[in-house]
Design a protein around this motif. Structure first.
Motif, PDB file in Angstrom:
ATOM      1  N   SER A   1      36.688  48.111  43.850  1.00  0.00           N
ATOM      2  CA  SER A   1      36.927  48.840  45.057  1.00  0.00           C
ATOM      3  C   SER A   1      35.677  49.923  45.190  1.00  0.00           C
ATOM      4  O   SER A   1      34.747  49.981  44.401  1.00  0.00           O
ATOM      5  CB  SER A   1      38.391  49.868  44.857  1.00  0.00           C
ATOM      6  OG  SER A   1      39.155  49.085  44.584  1.00  0.00           O
ATOM      7  N   VAL A   2      35.452  50.526  46.530  1.00  0.00           N
ATOM      8  CA  VAL A   2      34.810  51.278  46.932  1.00  0.00           C
ATOM      9  C   VAL A   2      35.246  52.424  47.613  1.00  0.00           C
ATOM     10  O   VAL A   2      36.223  52.436  48.188  1.00  0.00           O
ATOM     11  CB  VAL A   2      33.484  50.758  47.814  1.00  0.00           C
ATOM     12  CG1 VAL A   2      32.635  49.518  47.043  1.00  0.00           C
ATOM     13  CG2 VAL A   2      34.073  50.160  49.185  1.00  0.00           C
TER      14      VAL A   2
ATOM     15  N   PHE B   1      39.238  49.696  49.336  1.00  0.00           N
ATOM     16  CA  PHE B   1      38.437  50.509  50.255  1.00  0.00           C
ATOM     17  C   PHE B   1      39.141  51.810  50.490  1.00  0.00           C
ATOM     18  O   PHE B   1      40.506  51.903  50.607  1.00  0.00           O
ATOM     19  CB  PHE B   1      38.222  50.005  51.803  1.00  0.00           C
ATOM     20  CG  PHE B   1      37.399  50.841  52.362  1.00  0.00           C
ATOM     21  CD1 PHE B   1      35.884  50.622  52.170  1.00  0.00           C
ATOM     22  CD2 PHE B   1      37.668  51.859  53.226  1.00  0.00           C
ATOM     23  CE1 PHE B   1      34.905  51.486  52.952  1.00  0.00           C
ATOM     24  CE2 PHE B   1      36.551  52.620  53.694  1.00  0.00           C
ATOM     25  CZ  PHE B   1      35.189  52.488  53.579  1.00  0.00           C
TER      26      PHE B   1
ATOM     27  N   THR C   1      37.528  51.792  41.047  1.00  0.00           N
ATOM     28  CA  THR C   1      36.553  51.896  42.081  1.00  0.00           C
ATOM     29  C   THR C   1      35.003  52.041  41.450  1.00  0.00           C
ATOM     30  O   THR C   1      34.898  52.906  40.428  1.00  0.00           O
ATOM     31  CB  THR C   1      36.948  53.123  42.710  1.00  0.00           C
ATOM     32  OG1 THR C   1      38.183  53.197  43.347  1.00  0.00           O
ATOM     33  CG2 THR C   1      35.679  53.445  43.933  1.00  0.00           C
TER      34      THR C   1
ATOM     35  N   MET D   1      35.677  45.233  54.253  1.00  0.00           N
ATOM     36  CA  MET D   1      35.845  45.113  52.881  1.00  0.00           C
ATOM     37  C   MET D   1      37.006  44.612  52.550  1.00  0.00           C
ATOM     38  O   MET D   1      37.020  43.810  51.532  1.00  0.00           O
ATOM     39  CB  MET D   1      35.667  46.788  52.315  1.00  0.00           C
ATOM     40  CG  MET D   1      34.284  47.174  52.437  1.00  0.00           C
ATOM     41  SD  MET D   1      33.149  46.434  51.237  1.00  0.00           S
ATOM     42  CE  MET D   1      31.627  47.358  51.413  1.00  0.00           C
ATOM     43  N   GLU D   2      38.151  44.851  53.277  1.00  0.00           N
ATOM     44  CA  GLU D   2      39.514  44.570  52.693  1.00  0.00           C
ATOM     45  C   GLU D   2      39.565  42.990  52.992  1.00  0.00           C
ATOM     46  O   GLU D   2      40.275  42.146  52.159  1.00  0.00           O
ATOM     47  CB  GLU D   2      40.522  45.495  53.366  1.00  0.00           C
ATOM     48  CG  GLU D   2      40.576  46.778  52.732  1.00  0.00           C
ATOM     49  CD  GLU D   2      41.667  47.696  53.458  1.00  0.00           C
ATOM     50  OE1 GLU D   2      41.943  48.727  52.741  1.00  0.00           O
ATOM     51  OE2 GLU D   2      42.150  47.109  54.413  1.00  0.00           O
TER      52      GLU D   2
ATOM     53  N   ASP E   1      33.890  49.100  58.593  1.00  0.00           N
ATOM     54  CA  ASP E   1      33.889  49.159  57.019  1.00  0.00           C
ATOM     55  C   ASP E   1      35.117  49.032  56.303  1.00  0.00           C
ATOM     56  O   ASP E   1      34.975  47.988  55.467  1.00  0.00           O
ATOM     57  CB  ASP E   1      33.236  50.360  56.590  1.00  0.00           C
ATOM     58  CG  ASP E   1      31.762  50.973  57.265  1.00  0.00           C
ATOM     59  OD1 ASP E   1      31.675  50.605  58.378  1.00  0.00           O
ATOM     60  OD2 ASP E   1      31.033  51.449  56.474  1.00  0.00           O
ATOM     61  N   LYS E   2      36.081  49.722  56.467  1.00  0.00           N
ATOM     62  CA  LYS E   2      37.311  49.305  55.964  1.00  0.00           C
ATOM     63  C   LYS E   2      37.811  48.077  56.001  1.00  0.00           C
ATOM     64  O   LYS E   2      38.101  47.431  55.028  1.00  0.00           O
ATOM     65  CB  LYS E   2      38.436  50.569  56.196  1.00  0.00           C
ATOM     66  CG  LYS E   2      39.737  50.264  55.639  1.00  0.00           C
ATOM     67  CD  LYS E   2      40.707  51.217  56.278  1.00  0.00           C
ATOM     68  CE  LYS E   2      42.018  51.027  55.541  1.00  0.00           C
ATOM     69  NZ  LYS E   2      42.157  51.154  54.085  1.00  0.00           N
TER      70      LYS E   2
ATOM     71  N   SER F   1      37.068  61.192  57.254  1.00  0.00           N
ATOM     72  CA  SER F   1      37.001  60.002  57.839  1.00  0.00           C
ATOM     73  C   SER F   1      37.209  60.023  59.428  1.00  0.00           C
ATOM     74  O   SER F   1      37.543  59.048  60.046  1.00  0.00           O
ATOM     75  CB  SER F   1      38.226  58.951  57.371  1.00  0.00           C
ATOM     76  OG  SER F   1      37.837  58.780  55.930  1.00  0.00           O
TER      77      SER F   1
ATOM     78  N   SER G   1      38.571  56.395  51.357  1.00  0.00           N
ATOM     79  CA  SER G   1      37.340  57.020  52.193  1.00  0.00           C
ATOM     80  C   SER G   1      38.174  58.571  52.188  1.00  0.00           C
ATOM     81  O   SER G   1      39.088  58.727  52.097  1.00  0.00           O
ATOM     82  CB  SER G   1      37.245  56.487  53.749  1.00  0.00           C
ATOM     83  OG  SER G   1      38.443  56.575  54.433  1.00  0.00           O
TER      84      SER G   1
ATOM     85  N   ALA H   1      34.032  55.539  50.551  1.00  0.00           N
ATOM     86  CA  ALA H   1      33.272  56.252  51.476  1.00  0.00           C
ATOM     87  C   ALA H   1      33.566  57.770  51.614  1.00  0.00           C
ATOM     88  O   ALA H   1      34.657  58.014  51.745  1.00  0.00           O
ATOM     89  CB  ALA H   1      33.137  55.294  52.671  1.00  0.00           C
TER      90      ALA H   1
END
Length: 644
Positions: free
Chosen positions: A258-259, A284, A327, A277-278, A273-274, A289, A286, A261
């Motif tokens: 996982s990451v 993901f 993450t 990634m998913e 982005d979300k 936001s 954040s 932001a």
């Protein structure tokens, strides 16, 4: 997909006031013009009417409106010359700064009045807008990148998705400057605004939502091409199937990736982005936001990354799901979303740590060169250059670590002057010579440009690192990290359950000054940088003579060569340091085997009123880099004092 809708009623009406009295005076416009920094990297200044750096007001005032109109008019004239037989079509987009809406209003009106077809997706990350612009004739992107919140400006480009090269921007700067200096500058701007049909402006406004949707779709298609390194869908699809299946295996083993932001209210908060990634099987998360709600300092360096690091640690230590507790990376983009430096989870220390900009770029280079070998696009017989020839293109203050990495793969390194446009155009030159140039960028500033993109993009940086973590050994051969260990003679470092920290520790050892630390930015009085460097040469030659033995003992510096970088041209062994002019000057030190052992570097900023300096030193001893930087500082300031 979240989309920060600007106040369209303001967009329709905000500059009607310029059409009526009182108009700004000629002197008002000259005062507004004077702080502008005009370079290939962008035109920028504080556009808030107060002129204060941290003023969050959306109001730009009438004098700044005149500037915005002439900016658009200069680019419109340029576009008509490029497309003489049809009406040019461009993308106008902006980042999430408060003054963006009024600048967009003025520029859209001027473009429409200049017979330009405007497509306005509103707030969009720079890589997103520039990917979309590949289907049009060009773009005007309203942003001041990492500068303080009251700053704003514009970048121009054509249909290749990158900013215009320096020689082309020079044409625009000349036209724009002449228009602003013209005694009739106010009346001409007012006339152009008056010529914009209200129904045409209303149509641009009405289509904005649809344009944003099309912009996101174009960006996602382009991102798939860039990240996979493939042009054909029949090759792109298997690559992402590999990513998803590998991510699924990691999840099934109890260690999903996982990451997180920290969007900091930037334009990336309304991008792909979300969802992207998913769709790849990567978790993901954040914070900050909401587009436009800038929570802290914009520049993605140092303390600005601490908020992302804190959230990464919270997820790792207090997360309620396996995705949260695994993450591994975090990132924070700047306001236009073209750069995102990285934080990572260090399993050894149990802390979220900030990667230095040079480390981020070096890791990305390792990943993308390994990926070229994994895809069998390039190959190498040990001890010889790779085939076909390949290169990494960087700016001149990028750490010499990149040469150390590239040499392991048999890949060349080419250097250009600071400025994204310079790096992109040098990469094009190398491709025209038959080189594969997969990765390029400004290592000193963080992030990377991955071909065919022509702008930095945090998605590409993230996926460089994620590919290293996801594409592991399988029946078809070794994974990316294993390939790097083999190429660099570090097979002993490879283990099956490796982490990003393992990859980080495998990098060649170099210590480099961060461009954003206070010690890297000098305030000097000399405006003639060529003369300053000539005075510096005298100081340096005296110092080298006096300190040669101690430098050899402490740093293994046995010799040196002076290098200038101007645009895409690098000249080695210059005898007159002043030849570098306003470009980059580097004193590169060599050890007794004539291998690079470090450098001193200097250049006046093209986007900020500072003189930048850096030191780069082989090894892990930070105190050595500090001593080199202190030495360089003393020499530059002495040279500055000698100029009357």
């Amino acid at each position: 997909m979240p989309h920060a809708n600007i106040a369209f009623s303001e967009f329709a009406d905000s500059h009607d006031s310029l059409l009526s009295s009182p108009l700004p005076s000629y002197d008002d416009v000259q005062n507004a013009f004077s702080p502008l920094i005009l370079s290939a990297s962008g035109w920028r200044k504080p556009f808030a009417e107060s002129g204060a750096d941290e003023d969050p007001s959306p109001t730009i005032g009438k004098a700044n409106t005149v500037l915005a109109v002439h900016m658009a008019a200069a680019f419109a004239e340029y576009l008509h010359a490029k497309t003489p037989h049809r009406k040019p079509r461009i993308v106008v987009a902006l980042d999430s700064r408060p003054t963006g809406i009024q600048l967009a209003d003025a520029m859209c009106r001027a473009f429409i009045a200049s017979d330009i077809e405007v497509h306005f997706p509103s707030i969009a990350a720079a890589p997103e807008a520039m990917a979309y612009a590949r289907s049009f004739d060009g773009f005007a992107y309203i942003s001041a990148s990492h500068n303080p919140i009251a700053h704003n400006g514009v970048k121009f480009g054509l249909d290749d998705g990158g900013v215009l090269p320096g020689q082309e921007v020079a044409i625009l700067i000349k036209r724009f400057t002449e228009a602003c200096r013209d005694p009739g500058t106010v009346d001409k701007a007012n006339t152009l605004l008056s010529a914009c049909p209200r129904d045409a402006l209303a149509a641009v406004r009405k289509e904005s939502e649809a344009e944003k949707k099309a912009c996101l779709e174009a960006y996602e298609r382009f991102a798939r091409t860039v990240i996979s390194g493939r042009d054909e869908e029949e090759l792109i699809q298997p690559f992402f199937e590999l990513i998803r299946s590998s991510a699924r295996k990691l999840k099934e083993s109890g260690t999903p990736l996982s990451v997180v932001a920290d969007f900091n209210g930037s334009a990336r908060a309304s991008s792909i982005d979300k969802s992207f990634m998913e769709s790849c099987g990567i978790g993901f998360f954040s914070i900050n936001s909401e587009t436009g709600k800038i929570a802290h300092r914009i520049v993605p360096e140092g303390e600005s990354l601490s908020y992302c690091a804190e959230e990464l640690k919270r997820l790792r230590t207090a997360g309620s799901t396996a995705e949260e507790r695994n993450t591994v990376l975090g990132y924070m983009p700047d306001c236009d979303g073209d750069r995102g430096n990285i934080v990572f989870w260090n399993e050894e220390t149990g802390e979220a740590e900030i990667l230095q900009a040079q480390e981020v770029f070096a890791l990305s280079v390792v990943a993308e060169l390994s990926h070229l070998f994994h895809q069998k696009i390039i190959a190498r017989v040990p001890g010889s250059p790779c085939e076909p020839p390949a290169a990494v293109v960087v700016n001149d203050p990028t750490s010499l670590m990149i040469e150390s990495i590239a040499e392991k793969f048999g890949v060349s390194v080419a250097r250009a002057e600071v400025g994204e446009a310079n790096v992109v155009n040098l990469a094009r030159e190398y491709r025209s010579k038959g080189y594969i140039v997969r990765i390029l960028g400004e290592g000193s500033n963080g992030g990377n440009i991955t071909h065919p993109a022509a702008v930095r993009d945090p998605l590409n940086t993230l996926f460089a690192l994620l590919k290293m973590l996801i594409i592991r050994d399988d029946a078809d051969g070794p994974g990316l990290y294993h390939l790097w260990c083999a190429a660099s003679g570090q097979e002993h470092l490879y283990r099956e359950n490796f982490t990003l920290n393992d990859i980080r520790k495998s990098l060649p050892s170099w210590v480099t000054t961060s461009v954003f630390e206070a010690d890297a930015m000098l305030r000097i009085t000399t405006l003639d940088h060529g003369e300053l460097k000539r005075k510096f040469q005298n100081v340096f030659l005296r110092e080298w003579k006096a300190k040669k033995d101690s430098l050899a003992a402490e740093f293994e510096f046995a010799d040196w060569t002076a290098i200038s970088n101007n645009g895409v041209t690098e000249t080695r062994g210059i005898g007159d340091f002043g030849e570098s002019g306003k470009g980059g000057l580097k004193i590169q030190f060599l050890d007794r085997q004539e291998n690079p052992a470090g450098y001193l570097w200097m250049r006046g900023s093209g986007t900020e009123p500072v003189f930048r300096i850096l030191a780069d030193c082989r090894g892990t001893d930070v105190s050595k880099e500090r001593r080199l930087l202190e030495w360089l500082t003393a020499m530059v300031l002495e040279a500055d004092r000698e100029i009357v």
